[in-house]
Design an enzyme around this catalytic site. Structure first.
Site, mmCIF file in Angstrom:
data_model
loop_
_atom_site.group_PDB
_atom_site.id
_atom_site.type_symbol
_atom_site.label_atom_id
_atom_site.label_comp_id
_atom_site.label_asym_id
_atom_site.label_seq_id
_atom_site.Cartn_x
_atom_site.Cartn_y
_atom_site.Cartn_z
ATOM 1 C CB ALA A 52 -1.676 9.596 -107.873
ATOM 2 C CB CYS A 53 1.976 13.029 -109.301
ATOM 3 S SG CYS A 53 3.520 13.958 -109.199
ATOM 4 N N PRO A 54 3.928 10.980 -107.444
ATOM 5 C CG PRO A 54 5.973 10.765 -106.255
ATOM 6 C CD PRO A 54 4.465 10.854 -106.060
#
Length: 187
Positions: free
Chosen positions: A15-17
């Site tokens: 998941a981000c980042p």
């Protein structure tokens, strides 16, 4: 459909980042003109990687979707070390409510599902991937405090807003991962 690429990066389950972090590292190993394929499952990576590529000068070629898997294609455009730009105006998440009470809005650029499972009450949701086509929903003269999960996506969104003529834009760091106030759910 299989495209010719020079290197494939597996970012599935991240998941981000992290897709951006891993992509940045992989791009350092490529030479000018080579193509990187980033295989990801995070729906937000579509907007995140396109915005990141634009901010550092690489060519974002496009994305294909195969079920839940996204395949992003990025061409390295420089042999030089690319210095990543960051939005200059930032505020710490602890200052957010004070700043908003002085006027302004919180713009949450996370994906709809992230927003639905917990957001700051009153925050306006415009996912990063929709920002360009929905900018007209925002007032260019109003203070805008942009937030995401970690501060990376909101940094890219802040740059995009500033480049489109919004003068009062702040990136909220470090993002919702450090938010200790009340959250509202809309699920």
């Amino acid at each position: 459909m299989s495209l010719k690429v020079d290197f494939t990066l597996d970012a599935k389950g991240l998941a981000c980042p992290m897709p951006i972090v891993k992509t940045k590292k992989a791009m350092n190993d490529l030479v000018d003109g080579q193509i990187l394929e980033v295989v990801a499952t995070d729906k937000g990576s579509k907007a995140d990687l396109a915005a990141w590529s634009e901010s550092v000068g690489h060519q974002y070629i496009g994305t294909t979707e195969e079920g839940d898997v996204l395949k992003h294609y990025i061409r390295k455009c420089s042999n030089d070390t690319v210095i990543e730009k960051q939005h200059e105006q930032v505020i710490h998440i602890d200052e957010l409510l004070t700043k908003v009470s002085e006027g302004g809005i919180i713009l949450d650029v996370r994906e709809e599902a992230e927003y639905a499972f917990g957001h700051i009450e009153g925050a306006k949701s415009i996912p990063m991937g929709d920002l360009e086509k929905r900018m007209d929903e925002l007032d260019k003269n109003q203070a805008i405090y942009v937030i995401c999960r970690t501060g990376k996506r909101s940094d890219l969104a802040s740059q995009k807003l500033s480049n489109s003529g919004f003068a009062k834009v702040w990136n909220v760091i470090p993002g919702m991962t450090q938010w200790t106030g009340k959250i509202k759910k809309t699920i």
